[in-house]
Structure formats: structure tokens, C-alpha cells
Design a protein around this motif. Structure first.
Motif, mmCIF file in Angstrom:
data_model
loop_
_atom_site.group_PDB
_atom_site.id
_atom_site.type_symbol
_atom_site.label_atom_id
_atom_site.label_comp_id
_atom_site.label_asym_id
_atom_site.label_seq_id
_atom_site.Cartn_x
_atom_site.Cartn_y
_atom_site.Cartn_z
ATOM 1 N N VAL A 267 0.841 -1.201 0.000
ATOM 2 C CA VAL A 267 0.000 0.000 0.000
ATOM 3 C C VAL A 267 0.876 1.250 0.000
ATOM 4 C CG1 VAL A 267 -1.643 1.346 1.377
ATOM 5 C CG2 VAL A 267 -1.995 -1.114 1.054
ATOM 6 N N TYR B 234 -6.386 -9.682 0.010
ATOM 7 C CA TYR B 234 -6.243 -8.227 0.199
ATOM 8 C C TYR B 234 -6.602 -7.446 -1.061
ATOM 9 C CZ TYR B 234 -3.906 -8.933 4.694
ATOM 10 O OH TYR B 234 -3.620 -9.265 5.997
ATOM 11 N N THR C 29 -8.290 -3.893 -0.491
ATOM 12 C CA THR C 29 -7.397 -2.817 -0.037
ATOM 13 C C THR C 29 -6.544 -2.304 -1.184
ATOM 14 O OG1 THR C 29 -7.296 -3.754 2.187
ATOM 15 C CG2 THR C 29 -5.548 -2.237 1.566
ATOM 16 N N ASP D 276 -8.373 -0.171 -3.692
ATOM 17 C CA ASP D 276 -8.702 1.151 -3.137
ATOM 18 C C ASP D 276 -7.624 2.182 -3.446
ATOM 19 O OD1 ASP D 276 -11.202 1.270 -2.093
ATOM 20 O OD2 ASP D 276 -10.607 1.115 -0.001
ATOM 21 N N SER E 235 -9.514 -7.468 4.297
ATOM 22 C CA SER E 235 -9.647 -6.013 4.419
ATOM 23 C C SER E 235 -10.926 -5.675 5.185
ATOM 24 C CB SER E 235 -9.692 -5.360 3.040
ATOM 25 O OG SER E 235 -8.616 -5.787 2.233
#
Length: 930
Positions: A606, A650, A653, A656, A703
Motif C-alpha cells: 500500500v 487483500y 485494499t 482502493d 480487508s
């Protein structure tokens, strides 16, 4: 649980009944009583009733079992020999040492010359006082706390009893000003206790509640606060629900606690608060400036964050907007106006910051005190803020010690006896106590080795005859220093070893930050890269399955890498990606240990996506960014090949933070499917996907799907509508407006819409709909196979989807359709449901612009290079095969010859299909429920 002694001030009729309270309700009673932490017995009212620990989570999450971090998993074997990254081409020279006889003969002189540098380098201050008390053996401490995580045999009451013993021991150590190493050894026992509990989340929240209360009991003692923050951070690492509960506890506490700036700052810097929720609460609490206490606190908090954690301020945008409105009013203070100006324009007139902040002494104390003891490696204070002067002659002494170590390492055969004697002498001289002197010692050693390495570049560059010749660095000094650290840590045991490692990593991290800031474009990351790689390879045991000690070492490095992420240290980006994706780091975190290392890798990815997002969103791929992007794709491909379950779990996430324009990057993530699954060929004639056994199973999603809904205080409204489907409700009419960003947020995000909120709404509503459908479906049968189409048509989630696709403009509709398409993955009930949703919206729409946009979202994901998600292929094939959708007669298909050829090409590549007339189409009629 609620005895007369602990709840005596509450009338009998008002006393709660055991097991009937949620966490937030129980807190009301406890805050009313406010018993001192020291006087609470181990059988006090802190025991959380079974089931209440997850009361804040959605019912769907508990039904699917997809949000718990306690997931049993078999060890995953890595099938690749090495991880690739773009940065590897920049760091390849770091793998060898340049043999130079003249350098070897003059190494001592070089160290001495380096030591003559007059520039003093301050190190981190500490409240630790030297003490002759030695720490207890870690094995004994672990034995008393029950450190065996393999035996999950404790209940919540046992965990609280054991924690009470640890808390009393910790108070004794803090009161006697014991060494940090001793306190660190006690702190490591807390997560070990929780990991042994049958219900980890319940035990974690129960212990966290005790720690939170104790946090304010002795708020003036920096070590006490640091210890509590450290325990909370350790609990968070084994239970993600803690952050949500901590945020709630802070929000609903009294003003004395809520407006404690130092503790709130510590919670934020330790990543223990949900800033989205806290941001909304504080903005409302200020009440347009009418709540003076809240306003003063918010101003002082923002002032502190500007100095110590400026990157966090962007997540407190509502709070900043409220303060900005106050600053714009006539009569507002000049200091508030200056603060808002600095927040809105960080690069402008940084000198004015001095008048807004505390003095250097107070700022240094807060910078030091806000960090948990066991997270020194995660510290990111500016090096220049640390007030500590190097003793005269100290650098020369360290230089001589370094030269002596080189002489020990110089012979071809390592002299173990001499090495052991040398390290014993360092202990005897007080250089390895784990205090301020230790920080200073390793900082000087790092500077000496890095300076020597970079000086070799200057020497070699003078001998280069042509610009085409590659300039090489000599890593001799770096390797010698890395070997010294390894030799020191090899002697240490247990928590003492981990604590000393955290010290060394913290010093190295700060030097990277300082060096990058000072040198700007001339910063060379290769010496630091060499150091980190050497330590990773030396410190980790060679066993393929990562044990508990290895996991602690890996997570320590993960904390450092998180604080050296490209957003914070851009000059370290290439080396950072190479480190994060290195075969000694990423595969080890992802293998074994019941997936405990997965959240750390997820956070690092991320970090990478957030750095790339502005460049990818605006298609500004200059050569350096393009190289980093290519390296990112390679890392994702390796994860897709070796650890597909990680990408599966994941995916929400990652989607996003990846901009909609990055189609191929998103396709790689969405193409992942579990290792034990074989995908059926989507072009198989008459493939009945609803008969696949996997199609009725829910996917694992680690998530927090409803996080954005909670942050915008929409979850309760969504739940209410999905439950009642109240006609004439204002929820649907106000939905579009609630998805919009403020003008300032839109300018920063590059879109008018809150993309994470749209993603959260789409998936959360769909998951609730699937739950309702499964409740109406006979056991063991697929919802899509047995529930009549009428059930889908009356579904409240479809009302939300139809409202969005009709009310949103072109930009918003595209983002909404992308959120739906993100769920078209491997065979599971989410893929089945959202494939139906997309095709239903296409068939029921009477606006061809909507049908064209649905086609675009599907097509743009298919025309890029492979891989393509299985669910995406299934949906597109159904769309072009089934005459119900009349796909080939749409005008946008034949608007231009090149567009028509494109559709024909994609249709053939998907399933050997060609455009046909109606008579030919009838032979392709699908028997699927779509």
C-alpha cells in the motif's frame, strides 16, 4: 464479574447483568466508577463477555469469517528462485566487493581520516538512566508469561490474570527507573499471552481496555506512557479490531482524557487511531469554534503534528477545514492563520513554524516520549530535533575500535576467540547497554562505514576514462560493519537481542532520512541497501519455515521499511523496492506462521501504491517512475505466481489505492485464485457456472470492507435501508451527494468522488445481499441456482446499484462500474452475484450510454495484456453470447470500422465467437441463470 466491591456506587437496579454488555456499554459503567488501575483485582469488571469483542464488526464479516487475523494456513512453498524489481538494475553492483590491495593496506588510515570530521551529529535523547540491575533471562520471563504460542489454551480471564502480573512488574520497573532492556523484556510477554488464548480477539480487547485505562493513570511519566503505547501497538499487531475500539474509547472518554495532547499524539504516531473516524468526530466537536476547549486542543494537536508527523495531517482534512474557517473570521489569532497557511502550503515559509511550536526542549521531550519503547525502530523524528552533543574524542575512539575490528576480520580464517573477546570488551565499556551511548556508538559506526564506501566512489570516478564506464563502490567497510552487528547480536539472547536490533535499525533509518534530506539528488542509497541486505541474510535462520524469532526480526525490518517508504524518502525508492521484494524478506514474511506476516507485506505494498498513485493517475511516467512501475508489476507477478492467496485476500485494499487508469496492475491482482483451485475454461460451450462447487463459497477478504462507510458515518444508514427497504426514504435521494468530496479534497484526489467510499458501499451492500439470499436458500444449494429471479429484483442492494447508475454522472458511473467489476474474480459467490448485477444493469437500462459504459469497463480490462480475471471473461462471454442482451445490435458496436474490428477480435480471443445474425445467435443461447 460486577461485584459489590467494584460496582458499589451503582444502585442494585442499575447494575449490569454479566455477559449482556457490549464493549462500549461496559465502558460507560467502568468510566463511571473510575477505579485506580493499581487497585483493580485480576477479577475486576474488565472481562469482555464472549462475542462482544466483535460487536462492532458487521454480521456478514463474522458469518464469512473473513476479517479475523487468526487464520489457519499451511506453509506456502515459493516456486520462484528470486524476486525481481526495477531497482535491482541500479543495485546490482552492490553484490560484490572491489578487490583493492592498496585499500586493504590503508584501511586504518582511512578510518582515522574519517574520524577527524569536525561535524557533530546529535543522537536521540532518552530518559533511561544507567543502572547496575541486570535484566532477567528472557527464557524465564517467557516461561512465567507462557510464551508458547503453539498451545492455544488460555481463556480471557486467564489472559487478564497474567497481564495483571505483567502490569505490576512493569510498574515496579518504571518506578525504579530500570533499563529499557528490562522493560522491553516484560513488554514482549503481552502478545505472547494473547496468542495463546482460545479467543484471541476477545482477550486482546480485554487486555487493551485495561492498558487504555492505565495509560491515563500516570500520564506525567513518559516511560509509563511509552510502555502502555508499546503494549497497545503489540496487541494491535495480533488483533486489528483494537484500532477501532481504541478510537471509540478516545472519542467517548471524558474531556480530561480526550484532550490529553501528548497521549493523543502518541496514539496517532503509533498508528493506534482510526484517523478517518477521529477526524470527523473532532470536526463536529469543535462546533464552529463554540467549544473552546476542543478548539484549543485541536489547534495544539495540529501544531504538534506539523512538526512531528506532517504526513498524517492530510487524513485530518475535516478538522483542518473547520480550523481554516475559524482562521478566516475577523478577529482570529495570527498564530492560527499562520498555522493554516503552513498546513495548506507546507513548503512556504517554514521559519514561521517556530513561533507556533513549543521550545526546543519541550519539542525534544515530546518527540522522544511519544514513541513506544518496543517501536524505537518505527521512530521518524527529524534528526536535527534531537538535542545531544557527542562527547569530545568519542568519534576518534570509535574509529580506533572499528579499525581494531577490521584487523580481527582481516585474516582469511575468522578468529572466533578474538571476536568474542572484542564483543565482551564492548559490553565492559558500556557501549552495548541499550542506552543513549549505544545509539551514539552505532551511529558513528554507520557514518564511518558509509563515508568510507562513498569515498571509494570519488576515488574510482577520477580513474574513469569514459562516461560509459561503470563506476563501482567498495563495500569493504560496509561488510565489516555488518559483520560486527551480526557478531554482537549472535551473542545476545531473547528480548535483549531484539531490543538491540531495534536500536541499530532505528539509528540506520534516521541516518538514511538525514542523508537523503541533506544530499537531495546526490543521495546514494547503495551503502544502506547493502547494510540491510547483509543483516537480513545473516540474522535469519536458514530454515524454510519462519519461526517466532525470525518473524519478530522480519517485522522489525518491516517497521523500518514502512518508515523509509518512497513517500517519506523518495531518494531511497529503488533500494526500498529491492529490499521489500528481496527473497530474504518478502517470501519469508508470507510463508508459515499462520499468515501473521501478511499484514506487514500488505502495508508495504500500500505504501508503494500510494507513492505511485499521483503519477499513474495523471499518466506522468517519467523514466524514473516508469522503472519503479515496471518493478512493481514484476513484484505483483511473482506474488501472483507464488502467493496468489495473499493477493486474493487483500484485493479490496489494493484496489482502493490503485487508480482506475492502472488496468493491467489491477488485473494482475484480480486474476489471483487459490492454489488448490483449478479454473474451468471460460470458453467451454454451455458452461454452467452455477453448478461449480466453488461458486457457492464466499471468498476470503482480510480487508475491512466497511471502513470507509464508518468513516463517513454511512454504515448505519446503509444497514437500515438494506434491512427495511423503506419506501420514500431519503437515503437513496441523498446518496449521490454523500459520495462527493469537498472541493479541496477533490483537487487533491483528482476526482470529485470518494472512490474508497464507492468501493466500500458496492461490496458491503453486495455482501449483505448474498447473506440474505443464502438465508433463503436450502442448505447446500447455490443461491444463483435455486432462488427465483424475482428475489434478485426485490433486493435492496439492487435498488442502491440502480440509483447509482441512473443518478451519477459519467465520471461517477465509471467509478461505480469499476467497483462492481473489481469483484469479478475467481469462482466464488461474490463473482457470481456481481456478474449478475452487471448483466442485469445492462439488460434493464433503457439508456444506451449506460450500456456503452458497462461495455467499456469490461472491454478495457480485456484488451490489455494477460492475465485476465476469470469472472471478467465469464461475464463478457455471457454478454456477447446471450441474445437477451442484444449486444451485437447496439449502435456503439458499429459506430466506426476500427471499433467493430476491435469487438470482433476480443470476441474471438474470449471464446472463438464472431458477430452473427439472429438466426445464428440462437444456437449460442446460454443456459446460465443470467
Amino acid at each position: 464479574m460486577y461485584t459489590q466491591s467494584s460496582m458499589g456506587v451503582v444502585p442494585e437496579a442499575l447494575r449490569p447483568k454479566p455477559g449482556h454488555l457490549s464493549v462500549s456499554q461496559q465502558r460507560v459503567y467502568e468510566d463511571f466508577v473510575r477505579l485506580p488501575w493499581q487497585n483493580q483485582s485480576s477479577h475486576s469488571s474488565h472481562v469482555i463477555p464472549a462475542g462482544s469483542a466483535s460487536s462492532g464488526a458487521s454480521g456478514l464479516a463474522s458469518a464469512y469469517g473473513s476479517v479475523s487475523s487468526d487464520v489457519a494456513s499451511e506453509a506456502i512453498e515459493s516456486n520462484s528462485a528470486a524476486l525481481l524489481s526495477a531497482a535491482s538494475i541500479h543495485s546490482a553492483a552492490a553484490d560484490g566487493v572491489i578487490p583493492q590491495s592498496s585499500e586493504n593496506n590503508s584501511i586504518n588510515a582511512s578510518f582515522s581520516a574519517t574520524a577527524a570530521s569536525p561535524e557533530p551529529h546529535p543522537v536521540e535523547s532518552s530518559d533511561v538512566k544507567e543502572s547496575g540491575v541486570s535484566s532477567e533471562p528472557s527464557s524465564a520471563a517467557s516461561e512465567r508469561a507462557g510464551s508458547s504460542v503453539a498451545d492455544a489454551s488460555l481463556n480471557t480471564r486467564d489472559a487478564l490474570d497474567k497481564y495483571q502480573i505483567i502490569a505490576q512488574k512493569l510498574e515496579t520497573l518504571v518506578a525504579s527507573d530500570s533499563r529499557e532492556a528490562e522493560i522491553q523484556g516484560v513488554l514482549t510477554e503481552v502478545p505472547e499471552i494473547i496468542l495463546r488464548c482460545v479467543s484471541r480477539d476477545e482477550a486482546a480487547l480485554a487486555v487493551a481496555q485495561k492498558v487504555f485505562k492505565g495509560l491515563y493513570e500516570n500520564a506525567s511519566n513518559s516511560f509509563h506512557v511509552n510502555a502502555c503505547l508499546a503494549i497497545l501497538a503489540a496487541i494491535r499487531d495480533v488483533c486489528k479490531l483494537v484500532v477501532k475500539e481504541l478510537t471509540s474509547w478516545v472519542i467517548y472518554s471524558d474531556e480530561e482524557r480526550k484532550f490529553n495532547k501528548d497521549i493523543t499524539l502518541g496514539l496517532i504516531c503509533s498508528e493506534l487511531l482510526n484517523l478517518a473516524e477521529y477526524n470527523v468526530h473532532m470536526a463536529k466537536l469543535i462546533d464552529g469554534g463554540r467549544n473552546k476547549a476542543a478548539t484549543d486542543f485541536a489547534i495544539s494537536l495540529i501544531q504538534a503534528l506539523v512538526v512531528e508527523e506532517p504526513n498524517v495531517i492530510s487524513e485530518l482534512h475535516n478538522l483542518v477545514d473547520v480550523l481554516a474557517k475559524l482562521a478566516a473570521k475577523s478577529g482570529s489569532s495570527e498564530s492560527l492563520q499562520q498555522l493554516i497557511e503552513i498546513v495548506r502550503n507546507p513548503g512556504a515559509n517554514a521559519a514561521s513554524l517556530t513561533s507556533l511550536t513549543l521550545g526546543k526542549e519541550d519539542k525534544t521531550r515530546q518527540s522522544r516520549d511519544k514513541k513506544p519503547i518496543n517501536q524505537l525502530i518505527a521512530s521518524r523524528e527529524d534528526y536535527s530535533n534531537i538535542e545531544s552533543v557527542e562527547p569530545e574524542g568519542f568519534r576518534e575512539q570509535v574509529s580506533k575500535l572499528f579499525a581494531e575490528w577490521y584487523r580481527i576480520c582481516e585474516p582469511p580464517a575468522a578468529n572466533d576467540a578474538a571476536s568474542t573477546t572484542y564483543i565482551f570488551q564492548l559490553h565492559h565499556n558500556g557501549l552495548l547497554k541499550g542506552d543513549e551511548m549505544t545509539d551514539r556508538f552505532f551511529r558513528v559506526l554507520t557514518e564511518l562505514s558509509v563515508t568510507h564506501c562513498l569515498s571509494s566512489d570519488a576515488i574510482n570516478s577520477s580513474a574513469v576514462q569514459s562516461p560509459q564506464q561503470v563506476q563501482s563502490l567498495s563495500f569493504l567497510a560496509i561488510d565489516i560493519y555488518a559483520k560486527l552487528v551480526f557478531s554482537i547480536l549472535k551473542v545476545e539472547q531473547g528480548s535483549s537481542k531484539l531490543f538491540l536490533l531495534s536500536k541499530i535499525l532505528s539509528v540506520t533509518m534516521k541516518l538514511v532520512q538525514k542523508d537523503s534530506e541533506e544530499r537531495k539528488n546526490s543521495f546514494n542509497a547503495r551503502p544502506y541497501f547493502r547494510l540491510f541486505i547483509s543483516w537480513l541474510q545473516d540474522l535469519l535462520s536458514p530454515e524454510p519455515v519462519v519461526d517466532v524469532v525470525n518473524l519478530q526480526i522480519l517485522t522489525a525490518f518491516a517497521g523500518v521499511f514502512h518508515n523509509l517508504q518512497p513517500l517519506k524518502v523518495p531518494g531511497f525508492s529503488y533500494a526500498w523496492l529491492s529490499l521489500v521484494s528481496h527473497r530474504s524478506f518478502m517470501p519469508r514474511l508470507l510463508t508459515g506462521n499462520a499468515q501473521k506476516g501478511w499484514p506487514y507485506v500488505q502495508r508495504l505494498l500500500v505504501d508503494l501504491f500510494q507513492f505511485l498513485e499521483p503519477y499513474l493517475r495523471n499518466a506522468e511516467l517519467a523514466v524514473p517512475v516508469h522503472l519503479l512501475y515496471k518493478g512493481t508489476l514484476r513484484v505483483l507477478l511473482v506474488l501472483l505466481h507464488d502467493f496468489p492467496e495473499f493477493l486474493c485476500d487483500y484485493h479490496f485494499t489494493f484496489c482502493d489505492v490503485i487508480p482506475p487508469s492502472c488496468i493491467q496492475m489491477r488485473n494482475i491482482i484480480l486474476s489471483a485464485f487459490p492454489n488448490n483451485m483449478r479454473l474451468p475454461d471460460p470458453s467451454t460451450p454451455n458452461l454452467k457456472i452455477d453448478l461449480l462447487p466453488e461458486i457457492r463459497e464466499p471468498p476470503h477478504i482480510f480487508s475491512e470492507v466497511d471502513a470507509a462507510l464508518k468513516a463517513k458515518q454511512m454504515k448505519a444508514d446503509v444497514d437500515e435501508y438494506l434491512k427495511t427497504r423503506q419506501q420514500g426514504s431519503s437515503f437513496l435521494t441523498e446518496l449521490k451527494q454523500r459520495l462527493l468530496l469537498t472541493p479541496s479534497e477533490a483537487a487533491s484526489a483528482g476526482t470529485r468522488y470518494n472512490v474508497p467510499l464507492i468501493n466500500s458501499l458496492v461490496l458491503y451492500a453486495g455482501m449483505q445481499a448474498i447473506q440474505q439470499l443464502q438465508a433463503r436458500t436450502p442448505h447446500g444449494q447455490s443461491a444463483g441456482n435455486t432462488v427465483p429471479l424475482a428475489v434478485f429484483l426485490v433486493d435492496a442492494a439492487l435498488d442502491i446499484y440502480q440509483t447509482l447508475i441512473l443518478d451519477l454522472d459519467t465520471e461517477g458511473r465509471y467509478l461505480f462500474l469499476n467497483a462492481v467489476a473489481n469483484q469479478l474474480r475467481y469462482p466464488n459467490n461474490h463473482t457470481h452475484y456481481f456478474s449478475f448485477v452487471l448483466l442485469y444493469l445492462f439488460a434493464e437500462s433503457n439508456q444506451e450510454i449506460i450500456q456503452e459504459q458497462i461495455t467499456r469497463v469490461l472491454l478495457e480490462r480485456l484488451i490489455v495484456n494477460r492475465p485476465h480475471p476469470w469472472g471478467l471473461l465469464i461475464t463478457f462471454i455471457e454478454l456477447i453470447k446471450n441474445p437477451r442482451y442484444n449486444f451485437w445490435n447496439r449502435s456503439f458496436i458499429r459506430c466506426a470500422p476500427e471499433i467493430e474490428k476491435l469487438f470482433e477480435s476480443v470476441a474471438r480471443s474470449c471464446g472463438g465467437l464472431k458477430p452473427m445474425d439472429d438466426s445464428m445467435v440462437s444456437s449460442w443461447v446460454s443456459e446460465s441463470p443470467h
